[in-house]
Motif scaffolding. Structure first.
Motif, PDB file in Angstrom:
ATOM      1  N   ALA A 193     -29.882   0.980 -57.159  1.00 13.02           N
ATOM      2  CA  ALA A 193     -30.117   1.130 -55.726  1.00 13.02           C
ATOM      3  C   ALA A 193     -29.268   0.091 -55.004  1.00 13.02           C
ATOM      4  N   LEU A 194     -28.457   0.555 -54.058  1.00 11.05           N
ATOM      5  CA  LEU A 194     -27.555  -0.322 -53.313  1.00 11.05           C
ATOM      6  C   LEU A 194     -27.787  -0.120 -51.821  1.00 11.05           C
ATOM      7  N   PRO A 195     -27.898  -1.213 -51.035  1.00  8.36           N
ATOM      8  CA  PRO A 195     -28.207  -1.099 -49.608  1.00  8.36           C
ATOM      9  C   PRO A 195     -26.963  -0.762 -48.795  1.00  8.36           C
ATOM     10  N   THR A 196     -26.437   0.437 -48.988  1.00  3.07           N
ATOM     11  CA  THR A 196     -25.209   0.830 -48.313  1.00  3.07           C
ATOM     12  C   THR A 196     -25.160   2.342 -48.164  1.00  3.07           C
ATOM     13  N   GLY A 197     -24.387   2.802 -47.207  1.00 11.18           N
ATOM     14  CA  GLY A 197     -24.098   4.225 -47.079  1.00 11.18           C
ATOM     15  C   GLY A 197     -22.640   4.523 -47.348  1.00 11.18           C
ATOM     16  N   VAL A 210     -24.647  10.471 -57.478  1.00 13.77           N
ATOM     17  CA  VAL A 210     -24.700   9.509 -56.378  1.00 13.77           C
ATOM     18  C   VAL A 210     -25.412  10.181 -55.217  1.00 13.77           C
ATOM     19  N   SER A 211     -26.531   9.625 -54.810  1.00 19.38           N
ATOM     20  CA  SER A 211     -27.336  10.247 -53.748  1.00 19.38           C
ATOM     21  C   SER A 211     -26.685  10.041 -52.391  1.00 19.38           C
ATOM     22  N   PRO A 212     -27.102  10.809 -51.388  1.00 21.54           N
ATOM     23  CA  PRO A 212     -26.763  10.413 -50.017  1.00 21.54           C
ATOM     24  C   PRO A 212     -27.516   9.123 -49.680  1.00 21.54           C
ATOM     25  N   GLU A 213     -27.268   8.586 -48.527  1.00 19.27           N
ATOM     26  CA  GLU A 213     -28.008   7.401 -48.105  1.00 19.27           C
ATOM     27  C   GLU A 213     -29.443   7.802 -47.799  1.00 19.27           C
ATOM     28  N   LEU A 214     -30.386   7.170 -48.482  1.00 25.41           N
ATOM     29  CA  LEU A 214     -31.807   7.494 -48.364  1.00 25.41           C
ATOM     30  C   LEU A 214     -32.547   6.276 -47.827  1.00 25.41           C
ATOM     31  N   ASP A 215     -32.992   6.360 -46.591  1.00 25.31           N
ATOM     32  CA  ASP A 215     -33.685   5.227 -45.958  1.00 25.31           C
ATOM     33  C   ASP A 215     -32.875   3.944 -46.091  1.00 25.31           C
ATOM     34  N   GLY A 216     -31.553   4.053 -45.946  1.00 31.92           N
ATOM     35  CA  GLY A 216     -30.676   2.881 -45.965  1.00 31.92           C
ATOM     36  C   GLY A 216     -30.173   2.492 -47.345  1.00 31.92           C
ATOM     37  N   TRP A 217     -30.531   3.234 -48.401  1.00 35.50           N
ATOM     38  CA  TRP A 217     -30.120   2.890 -49.761  1.00 35.50           C
ATOM     39  C   TRP A 217     -29.393   4.075 -50.402  1.00 35.50           C
ATOM     40  N   THR A 218     -28.376   3.779 -51.177  1.00 29.71           N
ATOM     41  CA  THR A 218     -27.719   4.780 -52.010  1.00 29.71           C
ATOM     42  C   THR A 218     -28.177   4.579 -53.449  1.00 29.71           C
ATOM     43  N   LEU A 219     -28.677   5.636 -54.058  1.00 26.53           N
ATOM     44  CA  LEU A 219     -29.151   5.576 -55.441  1.00 26.53           C
ATOM     45  C   LEU A 219     -28.087   6.172 -56.359  1.00 26.53           C
ATOM     46  N   LYS A 243     -35.364   9.545 -44.638  1.00 26.09           N
ATOM     47  CA  LYS A 243     -34.213   9.702 -43.751  1.00 26.09           C
ATOM     48  C   LYS A 243     -32.941   9.836 -44.587  1.00 26.09           C
ATOM     49  N   ILE A 244     -32.177  10.907 -44.333  1.00 20.28           N
ATOM     50  CA  ILE A 244     -30.983  11.200 -45.123  1.00 20.28           C
ATOM     51  C   ILE A 244     -29.747  11.077 -44.249  1.00 20.28           C
ATOM     52  N   THR A 245     -28.728  10.420 -44.806  1.00 24.43           N
ATOM     53  CA  THR A 245     -27.412  10.360 -44.162  1.00 24.43           C
ATOM     54  C   THR A 245     -26.357  10.640 -45.220  1.00 24.43           C
ATOM     55  N   GLY A 246     -25.482  11.602 -44.947  1.00 24.92           N
ATOM     56  CA  GLY A 246     -24.399  11.873 -45.877  1.00 24.92           C
ATOM     57  C   GLY A 246     -24.726  12.984 -46.856  1.00 24.92           C
ATOM     58  N   GLN A 247     -23.961  13.034 -47.950  1.00 24.88           N
ATOM     59  CA  GLN A 247     -23.965  14.146 -48.900  1.00 24.88           C
ATOM     60  C   GLN A 247     -24.162  13.644 -50.329  1.00 24.88           C
ATOM     61  N   ALA A 248     -24.954  14.346 -51.115  1.00 18.19           N
ATOM     62  CA  ALA A 248     -25.094  14.035 -52.536  1.00 18.19           C
ATOM     63  C   ALA A 248     -23.806  14.390 -53.267  1.00 18.19           C
ATOM     64  N   LEU A 249     -23.481  13.615 -54.301  1.00 19.02           N
ATOM     65  CA  LEU A 249     -22.240  13.817 -55.055  1.00 19.02           C
ATOM     66  C   LEU A 249     -22.512  13.764 -56.560  1.00 19.02           C
ATOM     67  N   LEU A 250     -21.757  14.568 -57.314  1.00 23.06           N
ATOM     68  CA  LEU A 250     -21.634  14.401 -58.764  1.00 23.06           C
ATOM     69  C   LEU A 250     -20.205  13.946 -59.016  1.00 23.06           C
ATOM     70  N   ALA A 251     -20.033  12.833 -59.700  1.00 27.50           N
ATOM     71  CA  ALA A 251     -18.696  12.283 -59.922  1.00 27.50           C
ATOM     72  C   ALA A 251     -18.495  12.000 -61.401  1.00 27.50           C
ATOM     73  N   LEU A 252     -17.237  12.044 -61.822  1.00 25.08           N
ATOM     74  CA  LEU A 252     -16.896  11.884 -63.226  1.00 25.08           C
ATOM     75  C   LEU A 252     -16.663  10.424 -63.588  1.00 25.08           C
ATOM     76  N   THR A 253     -17.131  10.058 -64.774  1.00 22.72           N
ATOM     77  CA  THR A 253     -16.843   8.752 -65.356  1.00 22.72           C
ATOM     78  C   THR A 253     -15.528   8.839 -66.142  1.00 22.72           C
ATOM     79  N   ALA A 254     -15.184   7.766 -66.833  1.00 20.27           N
ATOM     80  CA  ALA A 254     -13.986   7.803 -67.680  1.00 20.27           C
ATOM     81  C   ALA A 254     -14.108   8.885 -68.745  1.00 20.27           C
TER      82      ALA A 254
END
Length: 462
Positions: free
Chosen positions: A232-236, A281-290, A437-448
């Motif tokens: 959990a990171l306090p960023t959008g 990677v979640s959208p921003e949820l109540d001020g946090w990105t999970l 509260k939701i801000t932004g878009q959920a993402l699936l991203a690739l690792t190495a």
């Protein structure tokens, strides 16, 4: 009479000393002689298959029918359809699925059998061959549109088991616009299950992206069942999050799809890299990105130590400290649905301020975080040692059950799980809902690993 005599002889020899090579040789000679009678032996063997106390025993009859092969196929199909009991169905299916036929094409006449148990058994026979069924997999296509769900599902399992050899067949089925819609939908699911998103052609990928855009627009967050590690990171700032975790090729998804990918990769993803190829990677949820999952270099290092959350305790602390230098604060949480493991780690400005793991409480560091208070920690006893000395075990158990009820009714705090700590310190994935509260878009991203091997196979809910 000759067939009956052979059946009796095989049954008699089966009761003799199995270590005597003369008995073994005689029994095998009798078996071979019976199998050589082919279709003529099938009716009597089917009768033996139905009997509980016949001279052969049903399992011996089933194996002999298997060795006879194709001449026994349709009689066994009819036996499945006419079976008077579940045990009779199981016996006939056992013989039917394992018939020694040179090619699965032999099962073609049974694909259109009027009884669904038979059609489902055909799918089982193909599934039993695994990837060896790929060359004849086209014979399962009619079953994908079968009116009976169990038959459709069996055909899909068989196609999934046939592996990547069925991908061209399924892509062709997707492009047959005049074909049954059920077949085309099933083909899409199997394509995703066998080859992942990269197995879809450009038209299907475009259609999937359109569906995601439509559903993501008004999506209401749903509670997740935590099982695995997450940050959990306090960023959008998702770009910064992707960069910090070494992720690339972000694909917009619904939150439902992202959560499903995390569960799938944690529990059922195939292959050595199924669990470490992508991260949700979640959208921003109540001020946090999970961030759900483990970057591949860390996952492979932790695999050697069998770390419960996919990261070693030292790896968790290093990661949290490193992330907190960039985002000011970084939280890591871990839970597992198969046992009571729960853990968390908090870092601020490049320094771990609190770390706890129920499986290794002696290595906890830092003062208790306010989110852990005021109840006991998960490894701590609620009552001091000796509290129940002299009390019968049944009475102590009854008291503890009553105490748990009272605590729940009064809202008294108990030992917190990682999800509960997360709910007090950042965001609890298990409590997401319309109030989030939701801000932004959920993402699936690739690792190495994902960049090298692609998304793991698996059909996911959109």
């Amino acid at each position: 009479m000759e067939i009956q005599r052979l059946i009796g002889l095989i049954g008699l020899l089966g009761g003799q000393d199995g270590t005597d090579p003369r008995v073994t040789s005689a029994r095998e000679s009798a078996r071979s002689a019976l199998v050589a009678r082919g279709g003529a032996a099938v009716p009597l063997l089917l009768a033996e298959l139905r009997e509980d106390d016949g001279p052969l025993g049903w399992s011996e009859a089933a194996f002999l029918l298997r060795r006879i092969g194709e001449p026994a196929l349709m009689p066994l199909a009819d036996a499945i359809a006419a079976a008077p009991s579940p045990s009779a169905v199981r016996r006939a299916r056992f013989a039917f699925i394992g018939l020694e036929v040179p090619c699965l094409a032999a099962y073609a006449p049974a694909v259109c059998h009027p009884h669904p148990w038979v059609r489902e058994s055909v799918a089982y026979a193909f599934q039993a061959r695994g990837t060896g069924a790929a060359d004849e997999a086209h014979r399962l296509v009619p079953l994908l549109a079968d009116p009976v769900e169990a038959v459709r599902r069996g055909a899909m399992w068989a196609l999934k088991g046939a592996g990547e050899g069925v991908l061209p067949l399924l892509r062709g089925l997707r492009r047959e616009r005049g074909g049954p819609g059920a077949s085309r939908r099933a083909a899409l699911e199997v394509l995703a299950s066998v080859g992942g998103p990269q197995a879809l052609d450009s038209a299907d990928r475009a259609a999937l992206r359109r569906l995601i855009r439509i559903r993501a627009g008004g999506e209401v967050p749903e509670p997740m069942a935590p099982c695995g590690p997450w940050f959990a990171l306090p960023t959008g700032d998702q770009e910064a999050v992707l960069d910090a975790f070494g992720l690339s090729h972000p694909e917009p998804v619904t939150m439902r799809l992202g959560a499903a990918a995390w569960r799938h990769d944690r529990h059922t993803a195939p292959g050595r890299h199924g669990r470490c190829s992508r991260i949700y990677v979640s959208p921003e949820l109540d001020g946090w990105t999970l961030v759900f999952g483990v970057p591949s270099p860390h996952a492979h290092r932790a695999a050697a130590t069998a770390a419960p959350g996919g990261l070693s305790p030292a790896g968790v602390r290093r990661w949290c400290a490193e992330l907190s230098r960039r985002f000011g604060t970084a939280h890591w949480y871990g839970m597992r649905c198969t046992d009571d493991w729960t853990a968390w780690c908090f870092a601020e400005d490049g320094r771990v301020v609190r770390a706890y793991d129920v499986f290794d409480p002696a290595q906890a560091s830092g003062d208790r975080h306010p989110a852990e208070l005021p109840g006991p920690l998960p490894h701590e006893e609620e009552f001091p040692p000796g509290s129940f000395d002299g009390i019968a075990e049944a009475d102590a158990t009854a008291f503890l059950a009553s105490f748990a009820d009272v605590r729940r009714d009064l809202g008294m705090p108990g030992a917190p799980s990682a999800a509960e700590v997360a709910g007090r310190a950042s965001v609890d994935p298990a409590s997401l809902g319309p109030q989030t509260k939701i801000t932004g878009q959920a993402l699936l991203a690739l690792t190495a690993c994902g960049r090298s091997y692609g998304h793991p196979g698996g059909a996911l809910r959109v």
